[in-house]
Scaffold this motif. Structure first.
Motif, mmCIF file in Angstrom:
data_model
loop_
_atom_site.group_PDB
_atom_site.id
_atom_site.type_symbol
_atom_site.label_atom_id
_atom_site.label_comp_id
_atom_site.label_asym_id
_atom_site.label_seq_id
_atom_site.Cartn_x
_atom_site.Cartn_y
_atom_site.Cartn_z
ATOM 1 N N PHE A 47 0.837 -1.196 0.000
ATOM 2 C CA PHE A 47 0.000 0.000 0.000
ATOM 3 C C PHE A 47 0.877 1.252 0.000
ATOM 4 N N PHE A 48 0.368 2.313 -0.625
ATOM 5 C CA PHE A 48 1.006 3.608 -0.495
ATOM 6 C C PHE A 48 0.839 4.059 0.954
ATOM 7 N N LEU A 49 1.899 4.618 1.513
ATOM 8 C CA LEU A 49 1.861 5.075 2.904
ATOM 9 C C LEU A 49 2.551 6.436 2.954
ATOM 10 N N GLY A 50 1.943 7.421 2.319
ATOM 11 C CA GLY A 50 2.566 8.744 2.272
ATOM 12 C C GLY A 50 3.881 8.677 1.534
ATOM 13 N N TRP A 76 2.596 5.541 12.123
ATOM 14 C CA TRP A 76 2.281 6.950 12.292
ATOM 15 C C TRP A 76 1.753 7.430 10.953
ATOM 16 N N LEU A 77 0.480 7.822 10.891
ATOM 17 C CA LEU A 77 -0.151 8.258 9.649
ATOM 18 C C LEU A 77 -0.623 9.696 9.805
ATOM 19 N N GLN A 78 -0.082 10.589 9.000
ATOM 20 C CA GLN A 78 -0.473 11.998 9.071
ATOM 21 C C GLN A 78 -1.674 12.248 8.172
ATOM 22 N N CYS A 116 -0.995 5.591 15.126
ATOM 23 C CA CYS A 116 -1.232 6.977 15.501
ATOM 24 C C CYS A 116 -1.667 7.727 14.247
ATOM 25 N N VAL A 117 -2.864 8.259 14.278
ATOM 26 C CA VAL A 117 -3.362 9.108 13.200
ATOM 27 C C VAL A 117 -3.191 10.530 13.708
ATOM 28 N N VAL A 118 -2.385 11.309 13.018
ATOM 29 C CA VAL A 118 -1.955 12.593 13.557
ATOM 30 C C VAL A 118 -2.210 13.740 12.580
ATOM 31 N N GLU A 119 -2.621 14.858 13.158
ATOM 32 C CA GLU A 119 -2.746 16.108 12.405
ATOM 33 C C GLU A 119 -1.652 17.040 12.896
ATOM 34 N N VAL A 120 -0.951 17.657 11.954
ATOM 35 C CA VAL A 120 0.051 18.668 12.290
ATOM 36 C C VAL A 120 -0.631 20.024 12.076
#
Length: 129
Positions: free
Chosen positions: A45-48, A70-72, A115-119
């Motif tokens: 899978f594509f992962l960023g 860790w997924l942004q 971890c699904v994270v927003e910057v």
């Protein structure tokens, strides 16, 4: 120095098809490629900026303290609502951490912590001196 051209995280799930469905259908990750025989096909899978490969199998799930993803995402609140609607195991609701990131913690079918994270716009990670 190593000249790294590409990278990927390799996961050996306890149930390959269940995990493939989770990452493909629940998280909605796009498929880069598939390989091998249909019954045991690996999926990348594509992962960023990298890739996540699910292939093979393992009798034991990964140690949730030793391996985490860790997924942004651009919007943690929207991601949380969508993940909850899809029945994802939410380990921790979204909140802004003392270090300024907005984090949601979820689990994959084997209990792997993600971890699904927003910057946020004002976070130093968005700026380079």
């Amino acid at each position: 120095m190593l000249n790294v051209l590409s990278s990927r995280v390799l996961l050996r799930p306890t149930d390959l098809e269940r995990s493939r469905a989770f990452y493909r259908d629940v998280l909605g990750l796009a498929i880069y490629r598939e390989f091998g025989p249909y019954e045991q096909r690996g999926t990348v899978f594509f992962l960023g900026g990298g890739f996540l490969e699910l292939s093979g199998g393992c009798e034991r799930p990964p140690d949730p303290e030793a391996v985490q993803l860790w997924l942004q995402v651009p919007d943690a609140a929207a991601a949380h609502a969508e993940l909850a609607e899809r029945g994802v195991t939410i380990l921790r609701e979204p909140r802004r951490e003392p270090w300024g990131l907005v984090e949601i913690w979820i689990a994959d079918p084997d209990g792997l912590r993600i971890c699904v994270v927003e910057v946020p716009e004002d976070h130093p990670l968005r700026y380079r001196p």
